[in-house]
Design a protein around this motif. Structure first.
Motif: not given
Length: 291
Positions: A124, A153, A156, A158
């Protein structure tokens, strides 16, 4: 007359004892007291002067790649080719009976060439703070930041995935530049793992974990291969450096032939996750050794 002779003998004996109390020290002198050897290997000679009848040599650190010997008034040092980009060091103690000199020996690593990143993707990105492409634009002042709206988000894991230009012969060094914008620490890395896809990476191997970190099972086993053919080649921990702008250099213990893709996975959850559960980085640089 007898008294005078006895006095002379006593005087001679007295001075003889003083000479034994203060012996002349051994001379031992090197014109150059260190050696630097090129990566391809070579033999160098360090001239010395000494009054010692013999000298002994002792390697102070184990170094099978290096041999030393004395030939006349030269310390002769021979090093074989260093196939790594990392420099290596040892030292030898040259000793007479009453004094010694330690000679540091350093061999350079192979030169490197920066690999070209052609693209990739990420888990993201926060569009108003920096895109994924900011991580390989050559500017450490631009940065990628993971998405944090909505808040789901955060915390989490990454990931960042890079595609490499065809013809990259090897991957040996990875340089990671932390986010430097305004000194911000948000998103700086804690525990992270590096996965690589290339020739031979689909075969599991044993890679020693020298991190000294308790990973609690996160990130997988070093040398393991995932379902997509990526091998886990490094597990790092930048947690102690979160508060400062820093650069992390990772020399891979295994050279990766013909690398095609490189994937970074950042632990998001606490403890030892990325700062505040986000992910950010200023720049990623990849290098391969020049043979």
């Amino acid at each position: 007359m007898k008294k005078i002779i006895l006095l002379i003998l006593a005087t001679v004996t007295f001075f003889s004892c003083k000479e034994e109390d203060y012996p002349v020290p051994t001379a031992l002198y090197f014109e150059t007291a260190s050696a630097t050897i090129i990566a391809n290997g070579e033999t160098v000679s360090l001239p010395f002067k000494t009054t010692a009848p013999e000298l002994t040599l002792t390697m102070l650190t184990e170094a099978t790649w290096c041999t030393v010997k004395i030939e006349g008034e030269n310390l002769v040092i021979t090093a074989e080719k260093n196939n790594s980009i990392a420099a290596r060091e040892t030292s030898v103690k040259v000793a007479a009976s009453d004094r010694d000199i330690t000679i540091p020996i350093k061999q350079e690593g192979l030169p490197t060439r920066q690999l070209v990143i052609t693209g990739g993707s990420c888990s993201s990105a926060q569009s108003n703070e920096g895109s994924f492409a900011s991580t390989y634009d050559g500017d450490v002042n631009t940065y990628w930041h993971s998405e944090y709206s909505p808040q789901s988000h955060q915390y989490e894991d990454h990931w960042l995935l890079y595609d490499l230009q065809t013809g990259s012969t090897s991957l040996d060094l990875i340089v990671i530049y932390s986010r430097v914008s305004g000194g911000a620490a948000n998103g700086r890395w804690g525990h992270f793992a590096i996965w690589v896809k290339g020739d031979g990476t689909d075969v599991p191997s044993t890679i020693e974990d020298t991190s000294g970190v308790n990973w609690d099972g996160w990130g997988g086993t070093l040398g393991s291969v995932d379902a997509d053919g990526f091998k886990l080649v490094h597990k790092g921990d930048d947690t102690p450096l979160m508060a400062t702008t820093h650069t992390t250099s990772v020399v891979l213990s295994e050279s990766i032939a013909n690398p095609k893709k490189v994937k970074f996975v950042l632990k998001g959850s606490a403890p030892n996750g990325s700062r505040n559960g986000h992910g950010s980085v200023g720049e990623i640089e990849l290098f391969g050794k020049v043979q």
